[in-house]
Design a protein around this motif. Structure first.
Motif, PDB file in Angstrom:
ATOM      1  N   ALA A  67      -2.963  -0.511  -4.924  1.00  0.00           N
ATOM      2  CA  ALA A  67      -3.575   0.320  -3.890  1.00  0.00           C
ATOM      3  C   ALA A  67      -4.655  -0.448  -3.143  1.00  0.00           C
ATOM      4  CB  ALA A  67      -4.164   1.586  -4.517  1.00  0.00           C
ATOM      5  N   LEU A  68      -5.374  -1.326  -3.858  1.00  0.00           N
ATOM      6  CA  LEU A  68      -6.415  -2.128  -3.210  1.00  0.00           C
ATOM      7  C   LEU A  68      -5.803  -3.099  -2.211  1.00  0.00           C
ATOM      8  CD1 LEU A  68      -9.345  -3.051  -2.908  1.00  0.00           C
ATOM      9  CD2 LEU A  68      -8.964  -4.613  -4.843  1.00  0.00           C
ATOM     10  N   VAL A  69      -4.682  -3.724  -2.571  1.00  0.00           N
ATOM     11  CA  VAL A  69      -3.995  -4.613  -1.631  1.00  0.00           C
ATOM     12  C   VAL A  69      -3.641  -3.837  -0.362  1.00  0.00           C
ATOM     13  CG1 VAL A  69      -1.952  -6.033  -1.209  1.00  0.00           C
ATOM     14  CG2 VAL A  69      -3.083  -6.113  -3.446  1.00  0.00           C
ATOM     15  N   GLN A  74      -4.701  -2.388   5.279  1.00  0.00           N
ATOM     16  CA  GLN A  74      -4.919  -1.387   6.327  1.00  0.00           C
ATOM     17  C   GLN A  74      -6.197  -1.689   7.100  1.00  0.00           C
ATOM     18  OE1 GLN A  74      -5.481   2.626   4.896  1.00  0.00           O
ATOM     19  NE2 GLN A  74      -4.980   3.520   6.871  1.00  0.00           N
ATOM     20  N   ARG A  75      -7.240  -2.075   6.377  1.00  0.00           N
ATOM     21  CA  ARG A  75      -8.527  -2.327   7.028  1.00  0.00           C
ATOM     22  C   ARG A  75      -8.506  -3.594   7.877  1.00  0.00           C
ATOM     23  NH1 ARG A  75     -13.028  -2.452   2.866  1.00  0.00           N
ATOM     24  NH2 ARG A  75     -11.434  -2.666   1.256  1.00  0.00           N
ATOM     25  N   VAL A  76      -7.866  -4.658   7.372  1.00  0.00           N
ATOM     26  CA  VAL A  76      -7.847  -5.880   8.169  1.00  0.00           C
ATOM     27  C   VAL A  76      -6.955  -5.699   9.394  1.00  0.00           C
ATOM     28  CG1 VAL A  76      -5.907  -7.059   7.000  1.00  0.00           C
ATOM     29  CG2 VAL A  76      -7.743  -8.394   8.041  1.00  0.00           C
ATOM     30  N   ARG A  77      -5.858  -4.952   9.270  1.00  0.00           N
ATOM     31  CA  ARG A  77      -5.012  -4.698  10.439  1.00  0.00           C
ATOM     32  C   ARG A  77      -5.745  -3.866  11.470  1.00  0.00           C
ATOM     33  NH1 ARG A  77      -0.833  -1.576   9.683  1.00  0.00           N
ATOM     34  NH2 ARG A  77      -1.203  -1.009   7.503  1.00  0.00           N
ATOM     35  N   ARG A 132       3.505  -6.163   6.992  1.00  0.00           N
ATOM     36  CA  ARG A 132       2.835  -5.189   7.861  1.00  0.00           C
ATOM     37  C   ARG A 132       2.030  -5.883   8.946  1.00  0.00           C
ATOM     38  NH1 ARG A 132       0.845  -0.928   3.140  1.00  0.00           N
ATOM     39  NH2 ARG A 132       2.812   0.218   2.998  1.00  0.00           N
ATOM     40  N   ILE A 133       1.401  -6.996   8.615  1.00  0.00           N
ATOM     41  CA  ILE A 133       0.672  -7.741   9.639  1.00  0.00           C
ATOM     42  C   ILE A 133       1.639  -8.292  10.679  1.00  0.00           C
ATOM     43  CG2 ILE A 133      -0.710  -9.811  10.078  1.00  0.00           C
ATOM     44  CD1 ILE A 133      -2.108  -9.333   7.409  1.00  0.00           C
ATOM     45  N   VAL A 134       2.739  -8.863  10.215  1.00  0.00           N
ATOM     46  CA  VAL A 134       3.723  -9.437  11.124  1.00  0.00           C
ATOM     47  C   VAL A 134       4.336  -8.365  12.016  1.00  0.00           C
ATOM     48  CG1 VAL A 134       6.061 -10.417  11.210  1.00  0.00           C
ATOM     49  CG2 VAL A 134       4.300 -11.503   9.820  1.00  0.00           C
TER      50      VAL A 134
END
Length: 209
Positions: A67-69, A74-77, A132-134
């Motif tokens: 969940a932390l990952v 989510q926060r960095v995106r 998700r970033i990609v």
């Protein structure tokens, strides 16, 4: 595999704050001690909550780690999306997105260790993080290609390459100085300018006939 280790989502503001404190404590403990040495008791002690409260939200240490990952992702995106939105061209969006990523990394250096440990501990979570970033990158690059703001490049290949550039530059000029004790490390302007020069050249490149 489920996408999150959260067992019960908080239904009150107090519950949301409790979960936030657990995440913040886990980010610190996993970063300092690593997954194997970290324990639920150490995390709950750092968060100032009881272990019974912990298990209201997470089934295990592994569930919390996964969940932390997802939470860090989510926060960095979100930070990168907000940064990119400040640009009026794709080149400007790239620059502002990278600035936001480096700022987030400086504030949350645990991102690197947690994601790297996920390769062994929770590979599915690690893969979700990068995919998700990609995904967001591909959308933006595809729109820029249609608008003629970048050259004839494959948006997916470019997205993975750009992510690699950002991650390694951040490691060298943000994470490592942080580990060496430097306060509030940042990518030097000269380094940032060189990085963006390479990126602009790559995105604008045309294959020779």
């Amino acid at each position: 595999m489920r996408a999150s280790g959260v067992v019960n989502e908080p239904r009150t503001a107090r519950g949301a704050e409790t979960k936030r404190r657990i995440f913040a404590a886990a980010e610190e403990v996993f970063s300092e001690q690593g997954y194997l040495q970290a324990s639920v008791s150490r995390i709950t002690e750092r968060a100032g909550v009881g272990q019974g409260t912990f298990y209201l939200y997470f089934a295990s240490k592994l569930d919390l780690f996964e969940a932390l990952v997802d939470d860090l992702n989510q926060r960095v995106r979100h930070a990168m999306t907000e940064g990119a939105a400040r640009g009026t061209t794709r080149a400007e969006a790239e620059a502002e997105g990278f600035r936001a990523f480096f700022a987030f990394t400086a504030e949350h250096p645990a991102l690197y260790r947690v994601v790297r440990e996920a390769e062994q501990v929770a590979p599915g979570a690690m893969r979700r993080h990068y995919e998700r970033i990609v995904e967001g990158y591909v959308d933006g690059l595809t729109r820029a290609k249609v608008a003629g703001q970048i050259g004839d490049v494959d948006p997916e290949v470019a997205a993975w390459a750009l992510m690699g550039i950002g991650e390694l530059v951040g490691m060298r000029w943000v994470l490592w100085p942080h580990q060496d004790g430097e306060e509030a490390p940042r990518v030097p302007d000269a380094v940032f300018d060189q990085m963006m020069r390479l990126i602009r050249g790559a995105l604008a490149a045309k294959e020779e006939a």
